[in-house]
Design a protein around this motif. Sequence first.
Motif, short mmCIF file in Angstrom:
data_model
loop_
_atom_site.label_atom_id
_atom_site.label_comp_id
_atom_site.label_asym_id
_atom_site.label_seq_id
_atom_site.Cartn_x
_atom_site.Cartn_y
_atom_site.Cartn_z
N SER B 2 14.31 14.76 31.58
CA SER B 2 14.31 14.41 30.11
C SER B 2 14.05 13.07 29.62
O SER B 2 13.65 12.65 28.22
CB SER B 2 15.93 14.64 29.65
OG SER B 2 16.86 14.02 30.13
N THR B 5 10.48 12.88 28.44
CA THR B 5 10.11 13.49 27.02
C THR B 5 9.83 12.37 25.86
O THR B 5 10.20 11.27 26.20
CB THR B 5 11.09 14.68 26.52
OG1 THR B 5 12.26 14.05 26.72
CG2 THR B 5 11.07 15.72 27.57
N GLN B 6 9.41 12.95 24.94
CA GLN B 6 9.01 12.28 23.64
C GLN B 6 10.42 11.51 23.09
O GLN B 6 11.48 11.89 23.43
CB GLN B 6 8.66 12.91 22.48
CG GLN B 6 7.83 14.28 22.86
CD GLN B 6 6.61 13.88 23.62
OE1 GLN B 6 5.65 12.88 23.12
NE2 GLN B 6 6.24 14.34 24.80
N PRO B 7 10.29 10.64 22.26
CA PRO B 7 11.38 10.03 21.39
C PRO B 7 12.35 11.04 20.90
O PRO B 7 11.63 11.86 20.23
CB PRO B 7 10.91 9.04 20.54
CG PRO B 7 9.53 8.77 21.15
CD PRO B 7 8.83 10.02 21.80
N LYS B 8 13.68 10.71 21.09
CA LYS B 8 14.36 11.84 20.60
C LYS B 8 15.01 11.27 19.27
O LYS B 8 14.99 10.33 18.79
CB LYS B 8 15.58 12.12 21.59
CG LYS B 8 15.12 12.25 22.84
CD LYS B 8 16.26 12.00 23.84
CE LYS B 8 15.87 12.13 25.25
NZ LYS B 8 15.49 10.74 25.92
N GLN B 11 20.31 11.54 16.32
CA GLN B 11 21.53 12.37 16.39
C GLN B 11 21.62 12.44 18.37
O GLN B 11 22.71 12.37 18.62
CB GLN B 11 21.37 13.57 15.75
CG GLN B 11 23.00 13.94 15.57
CD GLN B 11 22.68 15.46 14.63
OE1 GLN B 11 21.71 15.82 14.16
NE2 GLN B 11 23.87 15.69 14.32
N GLN B 12 20.36 13.15 18.58
CA GLN B 12 20.34 13.51 20.16
C GLN B 12 20.81 12.31 20.92
O GLN B 12 21.49 12.54 22.10
CB GLN B 12 19.07 14.15 20.43
CG GLN B 12 18.69 15.37 19.82
CD GLN B 12 17.24 15.64 20.02
OE1 GLN B 12 16.37 15.13 20.59
NE2 GLN B 12 16.95 16.68 18.90
#
Lengths: 427, 129
Positions: B2, B5-8, B11-12
């Motif tokens: 994870s 992966t792209q910026p979240k 909230q995540q």
Amino acid sequence: MPEKFDVVIVGAGPAGVSAAITTSKAGLSTLVIERGDFPGTKNMFGGIVFAKPTAQIVPDFWRTAPIERRVIEYQYWLLSGESHVSISHRNQKFAKELNSFTALRARFDRWFAQQAEASGATLITKTTVTGVLKDSRGAVNGVTTDRGEVLANVVIACDGVNSLIAKGAGMHEEWKPQDIALAVKETYSLAKEKIDERFNLRGDEGIAIMIYGGREEEFAGFIYTNKDTISLGIGAIMSDLAKYKTRPQDLLEWIKSHPSIKPLLEGSSLREYSAHLIPEGGFNKIPPLYGDGILVAGDAAMLVNALNWEGTNFAMYSGKFAGQTAIEAKKNGRFDSSQLALYKQYLEESFVLKDLKKFKDVPHYISTHRQYLTLYPEIINTIMYKFFEVDGRPKEDHIREMKKEIYNRRGRIGLLLDAYGLYRRAT
Amino acid sequence: MSDQTQPKGAQQQALRSASFQQSPDSQSESSQKISVEEKLYLAKYKLDERPHLVIYDQSICLKCEQINGTPQPCMILCPADVYKWEDGKRNVVSYDNCVECGACRIICPYANIEWKYPRWGRGLSLRYG
């Protein structure tokens, strides 16, 4: 001259006792050597025992066996930081026709070994087998113990996951840390009425909860209800624990304090802390199962289906087949490896090797594709949160965020590949 | 996985940081934790005076410390705190803590632990199991 038996069995766990019941019922002189105070004191598992395999060894076992509770509900949890998503199945059929029951090894194995003694097997306890004896041709013909030597036509090594007997006999090398899980477990006492109320149970009904997730290390945990105790445990592959420098006892403390789990243990008191290895290498890592004068069964032979949480029944069946092999060998008066190869044939014809072969690539696949346990539980928890969240925004926004959660974190192609990959290996 | 992966979404990120990224020691529960030592007092134990766990060669433990740092693999994996690194040079083995699981033997990168079961029914006796 040391005493000689038809069969000497190392270890009075589920494999050894099943072997002993089988051979002693057929009239073979059978000695079981157990290192604990009594059978069960050195043994630990989750755990639940499946009923039908047990009935194969001891018909009507439920009349006398120390069963804790009948499992009427199974739950799978995907655990995330402060949430979980669960799927559960509760069925009264499980109450009417027993499928599995919770048990405590120190009580169950003691009772189980008594059944072997009742069939005519001799049991000696507080005796540690230290190695095998070999004849001039190199065939195993007995064991050495901390109290002396015993001779045998066949030695059945049911000495558990450490498998020191088979290793000592030169049958296989030390296990690899990536094939073995280390599990720690605690048992807590809590009044029966409290357990019934907390888990929505009546009488001798019980529940089994199996938990998956990943922090950095991938883990599997469990909660089982016993009569007036609760078993909680968690395990991870040893190489994962080492890589991320996670102490198993810290993993246990972490899951105990998880908000989904902590309330289940409230008001209980710790009674026991224990640890055990689980051989999870699967079919591809099974060591040689037989040699001249020797058979290996149960955990010692890596006969565990980690995917389906089955170990005790694999131990019982493999023990029974080892016993049957010894009976045939005695009839033929031959105990060399070509005669004892019959054991492998029995295992191949049964679910033991069929199941392990079927899922042979899953352990390696899951451990090399870490997203299944370290990413998906989190994604699924986030999606469920958004599904239930009501916040004055249109549902359209929620759906967009749910999709984004998947696509950003795994991608459409990744998702498809993962679904296909698992489907192909597990079905 | 994870991490690549792209910026979240914020909230995540909050969810993640609230969860698994903490070290176990930083949890608010830590003050109530029972130590492994205390947990082991619950068990029935009879000592075999002859140690069933022996380090073959302390200089190998020293080499391991130089390569892997401390805690060494045996100290991380042992669920009963049997192994302790003392004075920066010695692996001290409290074999009377041992729960007889076998993890140390398998994880030791140098097969430097002589691992046996205690004799004559001694060692740990579980009451539940």
